[in-house]
Enzyme design. Sequence first.
Site, PDB file in Angstrom:
ATOM      1  N   GLU A  64       0.839  -1.207   0.000  1.00  0.00           N
ATOM      2  CA  GLU A  64       0.000   0.000   0.000  1.00  0.00           C
ATOM      3  C   GLU A  64       0.871   1.253   0.000  1.00  0.00           C
ATOM      4  O   GLU A  64       0.618   2.213  -0.744  1.00  0.00           O
ATOM      5  CB  GLU A  64      -0.906  -0.008   1.229  1.00  0.00           C
ATOM      6  N   ASP A 112       0.812   3.806  -3.250  1.00  0.00           N
ATOM      7  CA  ASP A 112       0.396   5.204  -3.107  1.00  0.00           C
ATOM      8  C   ASP A 112       1.359   6.122  -3.862  1.00  0.00           C
ATOM      9  O   ASP A 112       0.941   7.074  -4.530  1.00  0.00           O
ATOM     10  CB  ASP A 112       0.357   5.567  -1.619  1.00  0.00           C
ATOM     11  N   ASP A 122      -7.019   1.137   0.363  1.00  0.00           N
ATOM     12  CA  ASP A 122      -5.688   0.619   0.698  1.00  0.00           C
ATOM     13  C   ASP A 122      -5.322  -0.556  -0.208  1.00  0.00           C
ATOM     14  O   ASP A 122      -4.194  -0.642  -0.707  1.00  0.00           O
ATOM     15  CB  ASP A 122      -5.652   0.153   2.155  1.00  0.00           C
ATOM     16  N   GLU A 151      -4.378   0.486  -3.748  1.00  0.00           N
ATOM     17  CA  GLU A 151      -3.005   0.970  -3.811  1.00  0.00           C
ATOM     18  C   GLU A 151      -2.015  -0.197  -3.776  1.00  0.00           C
ATOM     19  O   GLU A 151      -0.990  -0.184  -4.475  1.00  0.00           O
ATOM     20  CB  GLU A 151      -2.733   1.921  -2.653  1.00  0.00           C
TER      21      GLU A 151
END
Length: 226
Positions: A45, A49, A118, A121
């Site tokens: 995650e 991102d 989450d 990502e």
Amino acid sequence: MKLSAELVKFSKNLGHEFSRPELLVRAMTHPSMSSPHRDNNQRLEFLGDRVLGLVMSEALFNADKSAAEGVLAPRFNALVRKETCADVAKEIDLGSVLRLGRSEQKSGGRRKDALLGDAMEAVIAAVYLDAGFETARDMVLRLWGERIHQVEEDARDPKTALQEWAQGRGQTPPKYAEVSRSGPDHQPVFTIEVRLDSGDSERASAGSKRHAEQAAAKALLAKVSS
């Protein structure tokens, strides 16, 4: 490692066939399912991102060559925020293959924006590690689709926009209050009221306090701006 039939189907939704399927399994494993012998998706995650941020920065930079940083920044924030990631995750039915612990399953984890965002990502990171940046970028651009071109010029969070409106007129920041909470514990509905010094107020309901606050702020901003 061989993927389950459900994950094979999901990878088709992504448009990517994994040469290292264990990356997809890890991306789909929520911390509530992790163990000393099973990795969760938190590290992915973190990486995803950053990959998403670079993809969107590049896409927005190229899409509008005359836009100033002050215009690009809110558009960027709108495209990378957790709610947008969760919306994309819902479109590809990510929740159905998310591996959750019993408590998260009972609390409706497969529908929670935070968990879905989450995991989305983490999936981006999994594709990046499996096949490189260009493949990850192509997937993100395909999944985000028209969002990139349709993102509003003023895409600020409604709460931020309302606060700036109030302060620009000499008022204190808006005040938010929880009016009621209904529904079962695993699927609550919150009603939030936002009020300005002027006495203007609006209420909105949603499955999380944050979403209810945003909806109330958006409604009040539309009301006082009209």
